[in-house]
Enzyme design. Structure first.
Site, PDB file in Angstrom:
ATOM      1  N   TYR A   1       0.867  -1.172   0.000  1.00 23.11           N
ATOM      2  CA  TYR A   1       0.000   0.000   0.000  1.00 23.11           C
ATOM      3  C   TYR A   1       0.905   1.223   0.000  1.00 23.11           C
ATOM      4  O   TYR A   1       2.075   1.132  -0.329  1.00 23.11           O
ATOM      5  CB  TYR A   1      -0.878  -0.119   1.264  1.00 23.11           C
ATOM      6  CG  TYR A   1      -2.122   0.710   1.295  1.00 23.11           C
ATOM      7  CD1 TYR A   1      -3.002   0.754   0.224  1.00 23.11           C
ATOM      8  CD2 TYR A   1      -2.436   1.439   2.443  1.00 23.11           C
ATOM      9  CE1 TYR A   1      -4.162   1.520   0.295  1.00 23.11           C
ATOM     10  CE2 TYR A   1      -3.604   2.193   2.521  1.00 23.11           C
ATOM     11  CZ  TYR A   1      -4.450   2.230   1.433  1.00 23.11           C
ATOM     12  OH  TYR A   1      -5.589   2.994   1.504  1.00 23.11           O
TER      13      TYR A   1
ATOM     14  N   ARG B   1      -6.142   9.483 -11.366  1.00 24.86           N
ATOM     15  CA  ARG B   1      -5.534  10.219 -10.256  1.00 24.86           C
ATOM     16  C   ARG B   1      -5.025   9.214  -9.237  1.00 24.86           C
ATOM     17  O   ARG B   1      -5.642   8.962  -8.215  1.00 24.86           O
ATOM     18  CB  ARG B   1      -6.573  11.163  -9.633  1.00 24.86           C
ATOM     19  CG  ARG B   1      -5.985  12.273  -8.799  1.00 24.86           C
ATOM     20  CD  ARG B   1      -6.511  12.227  -7.368  1.00 24.86           C
ATOM     21  NE  ARG B   1      -6.026  11.064  -6.667  1.00 24.86           N
ATOM     22  CZ  ARG B   1      -6.630  10.472  -5.645  1.00 24.86           C
ATOM     23  NH1 ARG B   1      -7.759  10.896  -5.196  1.00 24.86           N
ATOM     24  NH2 ARG B   1      -6.109   9.414  -5.040  1.00 24.86           N
TER      25      ARG B   1
ATOM     26  N   LYS C   1      -5.582  -2.532  -2.748  1.00 18.78           N
ATOM     27  CA  LYS C   1      -6.751  -2.303  -1.889  1.00 18.78           C
ATOM     28  C   LYS C   1      -7.429  -3.630  -1.563  1.00 18.78           C
ATOM     29  O   LYS C   1      -7.845  -3.878  -0.434  1.00 18.78           O
ATOM     30  CB  LYS C   1      -7.759  -1.388  -2.596  1.00 18.78           C
ATOM     31  CG  LYS C   1      -7.277   0.041  -2.727  1.00 18.78           C
ATOM     32  CD  LYS C   1      -7.825   0.905  -1.620  1.00 18.78           C
ATOM     33  CE  LYS C   1      -7.109   2.242  -1.610  1.00 18.78           C
ATOM     34  NZ  LYS C   1      -7.619   3.219  -0.685  1.00 18.78           N
TER      35      LYS C   1
ATOM     36  N   GLU D   1     -12.215   3.981  -7.215  1.00 17.54           N
ATOM     37  CA  GLU D   1     -10.937   4.307  -6.607  1.00 17.54           C
ATOM     38  C   GLU D   1     -10.067   5.127  -7.548  1.00 17.54           C
ATOM     39  O   GLU D   1      -9.878   4.746  -8.709  1.00 17.54           O
ATOM     40  CB  GLU D   1     -10.246   2.966  -6.284  1.00 17.54           C
ATOM     41  CG  GLU D   1      -8.903   3.088  -5.633  1.00 17.54           C
ATOM     42  CD  GLU D   1      -8.985   3.603  -4.218  1.00 17.54           C
ATOM     43  OE1 GLU D   1      -9.947   3.271  -3.509  1.00 17.54           O
ATOM     44  OE2 GLU D   1      -8.087   4.348  -3.832  1.00 17.54           O
ATOM     45  N   ASP D   2      -9.539   6.228  -7.034  1.00 19.78           N
ATOM     46  CA  ASP D   2      -8.542   7.013  -7.768  1.00 19.78           C
ATOM     47  C   ASP D   2      -8.981   7.441  -9.181  1.00 19.78           C
ATOM     48  O   ASP D   2      -8.198   7.401 -10.137  1.00 19.78           O
ATOM     49  CB  ASP D   2      -7.182   6.287  -7.792  1.00 19.78           C
ATOM     50  CG  ASP D   2      -6.485   6.371  -6.428  1.00 19.78           C
ATOM     51  OD1 ASP D   2      -7.100   6.915  -5.483  1.00 19.78           O
ATOM     52  OD2 ASP D   2      -5.336   5.912  -6.297  1.00 19.78           O
TER      53      ASP D   2
ATOM     54  N   ASP E   1     -14.087   5.619  -2.370  1.00 21.03           N
ATOM     55  CA  ASP E   1     -13.215   5.585  -1.201  1.00 21.03           C
ATOM     56  C   ASP E   1     -12.508   6.911  -0.967  1.00 21.03           C
ATOM     57  O   ASP E   1     -12.319   7.339   0.172  1.00 21.03           O
ATOM     58  CB  ASP E   1     -12.196   4.474  -1.415  1.00 21.03           C
ATOM     59  CG  ASP E   1     -11.426   4.180  -0.154  1.00 21.03           C
ATOM     60  OD1 ASP E   1     -12.054   4.164   0.912  1.00 21.03           O
ATOM     61  OD2 ASP E   1     -10.199   3.978  -0.243  1.00 21.03           O
ATOM     62  N   ASP E   2     -12.117   7.579  -2.050  1.00 10.64           N
ATOM     63  CA  ASP E   2     -11.351   8.823  -1.892  1.00 10.64           C
ATOM     64  C   ASP E   2     -12.219   9.924  -1.287  1.00 10.64           C
ATOM     65  O   ASP E   2     -11.742  10.745  -0.512  1.00 10.64           O
ATOM     66  CB  ASP E   2     -10.810   9.277  -3.248  1.00 10.64           C
ATOM     67  CG  ASP E   2      -9.993   8.173  -3.875  1.00 10.64           C
ATOM     68  OD1 ASP E   2      -8.989   7.792  -3.268  1.00 10.64           O
ATOM     69  OD2 ASP E   2     -10.397   7.650  -4.932  1.00 10.64           O
TER      70      ASP E   2
ATOM     71  N   ASN F   1      -0.939  11.473  -0.145  1.00 13.95           N
ATOM     72  CA  ASN F   1      -0.130  10.281  -0.367  1.00 13.95           C
ATOM     73  C   ASN F   1       0.502  10.330  -1.756  1.00 13.95           C
ATOM     74  O   ASN F   1      -0.029  11.010  -2.633  1.00 13.95           O
ATOM     75  CB  ASN F   1      -1.022   9.025  -0.287  1.00 13.95           C
ATOM     76  CG  ASN F   1      -1.532   8.799   1.113  1.00 13.95           C
ATOM     77  OD1 ASN F   1      -0.867   9.107   2.083  1.00 13.95           O
ATOM     78  ND2 ASN F   1      -2.725   8.236   1.203  1.00 13.95           N
TER      79      ASN F   1
HETATM   80  P1  NAD Z   1      -8.203  15.988  -6.192  1.00  6.57           P
HETATM   81  O1  NAD Z   1      -7.474  16.102  -7.454  1.00  6.57           O
HETATM   82  O2  NAD Z   1      -9.655  15.697  -6.222  1.00  6.57           O
HETATM   83  O3  NAD Z   1      -8.009  17.322  -5.325  1.00  6.57           O
HETATM   84  C1  NAD Z   1      -6.793  17.998  -5.171  1.00  6.57           C
HETATM   85  C2  NAD Z   1      -7.105  19.388  -4.685  1.00  6.57           C
HETATM   86  O4  NAD Z   1      -5.872  20.032  -4.362  1.00  6.57           O
HETATM   87  C3  NAD Z   1      -7.804  20.280  -5.688  1.00  6.57           C
HETATM   88  O5  NAD Z   1      -8.828  20.992  -5.070  1.00  6.57           O
HETATM   89  C4  NAD Z   1      -6.732  21.249  -6.134  1.00  6.57           C
HETATM   90  O6  NAD Z   1      -7.248  22.516  -6.474  1.00  6.57           O
HETATM   91  C5  NAD Z   1      -5.912  21.351  -4.876  1.00  6.57           C
HETATM   92  N1  NAD Z   1      -4.573  21.852  -5.139  1.00  6.57           N
HETATM   93  C6  NAD Z   1      -3.728  21.516  -6.121  1.00  6.57           C
HETATM   94  N2  NAD Z   1      -2.619  22.260  -6.039  1.00  6.57           N
HETATM   95  C7  NAD Z   1      -2.762  23.085  -5.002  1.00  6.57           C
HETATM   96  C8  NAD Z   1      -1.965  24.087  -4.412  1.00  6.57           C
HETATM   97  N3  NAD Z   1      -0.759  24.381  -4.898  1.00  6.57           N
HETATM   98  N4  NAD Z   1      -2.449  24.744  -3.339  1.00  6.57           N
HETATM   99  C9  NAD Z   1      -3.650  24.441  -2.849  1.00  6.57           C
HETATM  100  N5  NAD Z   1      -4.445  23.490  -3.350  1.00  6.57           N
HETATM  101  C10 NAD Z   1      -4.015  22.819  -4.407  1.00  6.57           C
HETATM  102  O7  NAD Z   1      -7.443  14.872  -5.368  1.00  6.57           O
HETATM  103  P2  NAD Z   1      -7.943  14.136  -4.037  1.00  6.57           P
HETATM  104  O8  NAD Z   1      -8.601  12.866  -4.406  1.00  6.57           O
HETATM  105  O9  NAD Z   1      -8.673  15.071  -3.174  1.00  6.57           O
HETATM  106  O10 NAD Z   1      -6.538  13.737  -3.405  1.00  6.57           O
HETATM  107  C11 NAD Z   1      -5.660  14.735  -2.937  1.00  6.57           C
HETATM  108  C12 NAD Z   1      -4.579  14.078  -2.105  1.00  6.57           C
HETATM  109  O11 NAD Z   1      -5.168  13.431  -0.988  1.00  6.57           O
HETATM  110  C13 NAD Z   1      -3.778  13.019  -2.853  1.00  6.57           C
HETATM  111  O12 NAD Z   1      -2.408  13.180  -2.561  1.00  6.57           O
HETATM  112  C14 NAD Z   1      -4.263  11.722  -2.274  1.00  6.57           C
HETATM  113  O13 NAD Z   1      -3.249  10.741  -2.213  1.00  6.57           O
HETATM  114  C15 NAD Z   1      -4.649  12.145  -0.865  1.00  6.57           C
HETATM  115  N6  NAD Z   1      -5.622  11.206  -0.301  1.00  6.57           N
HETATM  116  C16 NAD Z   1      -5.314  10.619   0.881  1.00  6.57           C
HETATM  117  C17 NAD Z   1      -6.178   9.705   1.441  1.00  6.57           C
HETATM  118  C18 NAD Z   1      -5.884   9.067   2.766  1.00  6.57           C
HETATM  119  O14 NAD Z   1      -6.489   8.050   3.110  1.00  6.57           O
HETATM  120  N7  NAD Z   1      -4.999   9.616   3.536  1.00  6.57           N
HETATM  121  C19 NAD Z   1      -7.354   9.366   0.784  1.00  6.57           C
HETATM  122  C20 NAD Z   1      -7.658  10.002  -0.424  1.00  6.57           C
HETATM  123  C21 NAD Z   1      -6.777  10.934  -0.959  1.00  6.57           C
END
Ligand code: NAD
Length: 550
Positions: free
Chosen positions: A101, A155, A173, A244-245, A267-268, A407
């Site tokens: 993971y 993504r 997963k 997912e993603d 999930d996200d 992540n």
């Molecule tokens: P997404 O693409 O839907 O959203 C990303 C967001 O970040 C967008 O709103 C974008 O405008 C913003 N962004 C981009 N560049 C930026 C900057 N310079 N300043 C401010 N904001 C900025 O993606 P997501 O699905 O929301 O995922 C985002 C992150 O969260 C990924 O790295 C993902 O790995 C992580 N994530 C972690 C978990 C967990 O379990 N910890 C779960 C899901 C997603």
């Protein structure tokens, strides 16, 4: 494990048994089994136990010099012996989770076409339009599929569009559905929808394993997804489908389209929301504050960020706060700055969080102006929680809450060490990927991993075992509370707001129980209600110890 009666006449024999990863036990086949199942002469003579095999595979994996080599080794083990693979994972979660993971799975996806050995799961593309039903029925060897994780690779973690190379994510997963949620590996199906990729480097890479065209969009995309979802629903009789993603343009739309139609969730958006809210509940036990009194500032207003925001709003509303007030407690900064009502062309998922406030261009100025009690990073922007931001949080609050959820580790808004150092060890921190403990001012802080691995296996176990028709938002609220309730005072004393991963199966069982209770109360479960839901769910959990066939 004994007890199950096997139909030996129709049981695979000889080399086909050894190549069947769901049944293979390698050197652990007994003399009687070797005799009855055509294995004599095909295995080294000495019969060994699964425990001995575990010693061997653990030794082998520890000899690998890089995490990517370890990932390749584990993939090969999974392909030849699922029970041994699952037991290795389950009994060594702290060591193995970062390999199958985040973060290593991210590295593996970045190199997927280059390290590719054997296919696993289904690879569906536009070429298969009109034939998906037939493929599921005729080519997938197993009709008893109950859990599907599907991505279109747009993504992958915070790494962007990896096309078919994102297949490592559904596979990883589902390994966790099995290890952490006790879902039988034979019921799991990872799927990649190859709709193309816009990643130029991959399109030019001769070793890329996907279709070499740009991403499908519009109707062509929607039709492929729809055919896939409906075919799964029909052929596998209403399995759980985890999206997912997906890129956020599609993720929100698909969730809206399918959540009341088939048993599915994203999930996200939803899993992450539950894990973050669970962490917040636990953090508030340390600060001795109420959720309704928090002001939360998010960096990133995508799937994860706004998903968390929506669930926090639901939780506040449940506490009696009017929704309009609850929304005033959740603030967002995206790539353009603070999300306020004056901003034009906001995406649909951001509009409910647009505040009546002057625009601010960046996160630091928003921290200074709004004085949030918590900051949550879900932006995929490494280092975005700078020293100045963390110092400002420490100046404003005695115990600021800092979640850097992006992540893999390389994308994290800050490291655990940075968070503790710049807040003089006063912050309550969680990362999305694992971080090692940090010693500061004579105290050891154990950072929690705010990762949806705490949530989706339990959702899966409940949904599958009780044959839940739809996964509803209320279930994620219940999952968050259940997760927080598993955090002990000892965990909190170490600074960790999540329970240790070693107890993950109990966490999953509790979450499965909580969501199943809701399903029965709302008339959403097709399985007749058992007298003891928890005991019933426990009896359904896969035990990776070998079964005796003869
Ligand atoms: P997404 O693409 O839907 O959203 C990303 C967001 O970040 C967008 O709103 C974008 O405008 C913003 N962004 C981009 N560049 C930026 C900057 N310079 N300043 C401010 N904001 C900025 O993606 P997501 O699905 O929301 O995922 C985002 C992150 O969260 C990924 O790295 C993902 O790995 C992580 N994530 C972690 C978990 C967990 O379990 N910890 C779960 C899901 C997603």
């Amino acid at each position: 494990m004994t007890g199950t009666k096997f139909d030996l006449e129709n049981f695979p024999k000889g080399t086909s048994l050894l190549r069947n990863s769901l049944l293979n036990k390698g050197t652990a086949f007994t003399e009687e089994e070797r005799d009855a199942l055509g294995l004599m002469g095909l295995l080294p003579p000495r019969v060994t136990s699964q425990e001995t095999q575990l010693v061997r595979v653990l030794g082998n994996i520890r000899r690998k010099e890089s995490d990517l080599e370890k990932y390749i080794f584990l993939t090969a083990l999974q392909d030849r012996n699922e029970a041994l693979f699952t037991r290795l994972l389950l009994e060594n979660l702290d060591e193995m989770l970062p390999i199958v993971y985040t973060p290593t799975v991210g590295k593996a996806c970045l190199e997927y076409g280059h390290i590719f050995r054997r296919p696993r799961g289904l690879f569906l593309s536009a070429k298969h339009r009109g034939k998906i039903n037939e493929i599921l029925k005729q080519n997938w060897p197993n009709r008893d599929v109950r859990a599907i994780v599907v991505t279109d690779g747009e993504r992958i973690l915070g790494l962007g569009d990896l096309g078919v190379d994102g297949m490592g994510i559904p596979i990883g997963k589902l390994s966790l559905y099995t290890a952490c949620g006790g879902i039988h590996p034979g019921h799991c199906l990872p799927v990649i929808l190859d709709v193309g990729t816009n990643n130029e480097a991959l399109l030019k890479d001769p070793l890329y394993i996907g279709m070499q065209h740009r991403r499908l969009t519009g109707e062509k995309y929607d039709e492929l997804v729809h055919e896939f979802v409906m075919a799964c629903h029909e052929v596998f009789a209403g399995p759980l489908i985890q999206f997912e993603d997906f890129g956020n343009r599609n993720a929100f739309r698909l969730l809206k389209r399918y959540k009341d139609k088939v048993c599915s969730f994203n999930d996200d958006i939803q899993g992450t929301a539950a894990v973050a809210l669970g962490g917040l509940y636990a953090a508030l036990r340390i600060t001795k504050q109420k959720l309704e009194d928090q002001k939360i500032l998010f960096l990133g207003a995508g799937e994860a960020g706004t998903g968390i925001g929506e669930l926090i709003v639901s939780a506040m509303v449940e506490q009696g706060l009017p929704e309009i007030e609850a929304r005033k407690r959740c603030w967002f900064v995206d790539s353009k700055g603070l999300i306020v009502q004056d901003r034009k062309n906001l995406s649909e998922h951001k509009i409910p969080f647009a505040q009546d406030h002057p625009f601010l261009p960046d996160f630091l100025s928003a921290v200074e102006a709004l004085e949030p009690t918590a900051i949550i990073g879900a932006s995929g922007q490494p280092g975005a929680f700078t020293k100045a931001i963390l110092e400002a949080m420490a100046r404003i609050h005695e115990q600021p809450i800092v979640f850097a959820l992006s992540n893999p580790t390389s994308m994290s808004e800050c490291t655990a060490e940075e968070a503790y150092t710049h807040t003089q060890g006063r912050c309550i921190f969680a990362g999305g990927s694992p971080f090692t403990p940090v010693a500061i001012h004579g105290r050891i802080h154990v950072p929690g991993q705010g990762n949806n691995v705490y949530i989706f296996p339990g959702i899966g176990l409940g949904a599958i075992s009780c044959r839940i028709k739809h996964v509803i938002d209320e279930m994620f609220l219940a999952a968050a509370k259940t997760l927080a309730a598993r955090v002990t005072e000892t965990d909190l004393a170490k600074g960790s707001i999540y329970p240790p991963l070693t107890g993950i199966r109990e966490v999953s069982l509790d979450i499965a129980t909580a969501i199943s209770q809701i399903a029965y109360a709302r008339g959403l479960a097709e399985e007749p209600e058992p007298s003891d839901i928890k005991a019933f769910l426990k009896s359904k959990m896969y035990d990776p110890r070998y079964e005796v066939y003869v």
